[in-house]
Design a protein around this motif. Sequence first.
Motif, short mmCIF file in Angstrom:
data_model
loop_
_atom_site.label_atom_id
_atom_site.label_comp_id
_atom_site.label_asym_id
_atom_site.label_seq_id
_atom_site.Cartn_x
_atom_site.Cartn_y
_atom_site.Cartn_z
N ILE A 52 0.82 -1.29 0.02
CA ILE A 52 -0.04 0.05 -0.01
C ILE A 52 0.94 1.37 -0.17
N HIS A 53 0.57 2.28 -1.03
CA HIS A 53 1.32 3.45 -1.19
C HIS A 53 0.33 4.42 -1.18
N CYS A 54 0.56 5.60 0.11
CA CYS A 54 -0.58 6.41 0.18
C CYS A 54 0.21 7.95 0.15
N TYR A 55 -0.33 8.80 -1.02
CA TYR A 55 0.00 9.93 -1.09
C TYR A 55 -0.76 11.14 -0.52
N ALA A 56 -1.86 10.98 0.12
CA ALA A 56 -2.71 11.92 0.52
C ALA A 56 -2.04 12.80 1.68
N LYS A 57 -2.66 14.26 1.46
CA LYS A 57 -2.16 15.06 2.70
C LYS A 57 -3.39 16.00 2.93
N ARG A 58 -3.68 16.25 4.14
CA ARG A 58 -4.82 17.03 4.25
C ARG A 58 -4.33 18.59 4.19
N ALA A 59 -5.45 19.44 3.53
CA ALA A 59 -4.93 20.86 3.46
C ALA A 59 -3.66 20.93 2.37
N CYS A 60 -3.85 20.09 1.45
CA CYS A 60 -2.78 20.38 0.29
C CYS A 60 -3.21 21.44 -0.75
N SER A 61 -2.21 22.03 -1.31
CA SER A 61 -2.68 23.03 -2.31
C SER A 61 -2.91 22.26 -3.50
N VAL A 62 -3.56 23.25 -4.51
CA VAL A 62 -3.85 22.39 -5.74
C VAL A 62 -2.89 21.80 -6.35
N GLU A 63 -1.77 22.56 -6.43
CA GLU A 63 -0.57 21.87 -6.89
C GLU A 63 -0.23 20.49 -6.22
N GLU A 64 -0.13 20.72 -5.10
CA GLU A 64 0.07 19.39 -4.22
C GLU A 64 -0.85 17.92 -4.76
N TYR A 65 -1.97 18.38 -4.81
CA TYR A 65 -3.41 17.64 -5.04
C TYR A 65 -3.13 16.86 -6.36
N TYR A 66 -2.77 17.63 -7.32
CA TYR A 66 -2.71 16.91 -8.55
C TYR A 66 -1.29 16.29 -8.78
N ALA A 67 -0.28 16.74 -8.06
CA ALA A 67 0.91 16.21 -7.99
C ALA A 67 0.90 14.53 -7.27
N SER A 68 0.04 14.42 -6.39
CA SER A 68 -0.26 13.14 -5.76
C SER A 68 -1.23 12.34 -6.69
N ILE A 69 -2.10 13.12 -7.55
CA ILE A 69 -2.76 12.31 -8.46
C ILE A 69 -1.84 11.58 -9.44
N ASP A 70 -0.76 12.29 -9.72
CA ASP A 70 0.32 12.01 -10.70
C ASP A 70 0.77 10.88 -10.26
N LYS A 71 1.31 10.84 -8.82
CA LYS A 71 2.10 9.65 -8.34
C LYS A 71 1.58 8.30 -8.66
N VAL A 72 -0.12 8.54 -8.21
CA VAL A 72 -0.90 7.30 -8.42
C VAL A 72 -0.76 6.64 -9.69
N LEU A 73 -0.77 7.79 -10.67
CA LEU A 73 -0.92 7.32 -12.07
C LEU A 73 0.68 6.99 -12.48
N ASP A 74 1.55 7.27 -11.88
CA ASP A 74 2.97 6.97 -12.23
C ASP A 74 3.19 5.44 -11.92
N ALA A 75 2.23 4.71 -11.17
CA ALA A 75 2.47 3.30 -10.76
C ALA A 75 1.77 2.45 -12.12
N ARG A 76 1.28 3.12 -12.91
CA ARG A 76 0.56 2.58 -14.13
C ARG A 76 -0.56 1.54 -13.34
N PRO A 77 -1.41 2.10 -12.94
CA PRO A 77 -2.56 1.14 -12.57
C PRO A 77 -3.32 0.65 -13.74
N ALA A 78 -3.90 -0.94 -13.51
CA ALA A 78 -4.80 -1.45 -14.47
C ALA A 78 -6.06 -1.04 -14.11
N VAL A 79 -6.42 -0.55 -12.98
CA VAL A 79 -7.63 -0.47 -12.46
C VAL A 79 -7.83 1.01 -11.80
#
Length: 363
Positions: free
Chosen positions: A84-111
């Motif tokens: 399990i790899h979690c990148y979420a952080k409370r009260a993040c900026s818009v830039e941090e929010y989408y950077a975390s989205i990209d970290k999830v997608l960097d893992a190349r999920p199948a689902v």
Amino acid sequence: MKSGDLKISWARQYMPVLSSIRERFEREQPFAGMTIGMALHVEAKTAVLVETLAAGGAEVHITGCNPLSTQDDVAAALNERPRIHCYAKRACSVEEYYASIDKVLDARPAVTIDDGMDLIHRIHTERRELLKTIIGGCEETTTGIHRLRAMAQEGKLAFPVIAVNDTPMKRYFDNVHGTGESSLTAIMTTTNVLIGGKHVVVAGYGYCGRGLATKARGLGARVIVTEIDPRRALQAHMDGFDVMTMDEAASRGDIFVTTTGNTSIITRQHFPKMKDGAILSNAGHFNVELEVDWLEENAGAIERRDGIDSYTIGGKTLHVLAEGRLVNLAVPKGMGHPIEVMDLRGFRKTALFSKVLYSPGST
């Protein structure tokens, strides 16, 4: 135990459905070798779902779907679990929010598992190289389904997505009881005001609005419903609620809750009509139902406290909860839906995945 582990342990005790599924997943390993990417509210019940998927063999990468709904101690606890790899952080900026989205997608999920469609939207706009390897996904909230249907109608949706939000179990239990109960709980714990005797204005009479209106009435509120669909408006009338437009309700309400999943429900034309001390909140996914940006730019004195922003207009003070974001999770003490409701939601997702996406011969 650390605070995040304690929260997860408490939730797990009241989630027997997912516990049973986890036992089966541990035996069958339906997701062995699979990577699952998630953008959800990172709190204790979500953590139990994530653990269940990992127990089934998945490598799970998760981030938040709302800048204010993450519980940091739960995120830290998830990062200590295997696979399990979690990148979420409370009260993040818009830039941090989408950077975390990209970290999830960097893992190349199948689902993908989405609450609001931010993962799917990012894949289709910024990360199109992933379209070759995505098997499919799911979306679990009304706002996300609206966005998906618009993409599908335009012929732009490039992989299948299960509309978890449209299942009867989601509508009858999650939306009605989960949203209704948890939103009122968040409002009461944040403001300490009495619900009984107040005019509570519920915008929208879909499943969420119905649940909220019914539970507010059960607490003694005098409930007003605003609804643009004539059949739903008639249903609210026949259910015993006062039905009117927001223009009419604005001057009568003490507490306002939007539940539509659409934009611009309470706007600049309504604010000047409201009572001094009116409380405004949103139970829809995105912070677009209340025109908070206009208040920020045009209100007088602005006072901020935990979970409440107060704006002065024409000598009257209006209070906005959770910056207009999802009130049951975004206020400081927001716990989200009751545990048992989320147990049923977790069941829907895991059942759909194991039976549809990973059944023999599926594509």
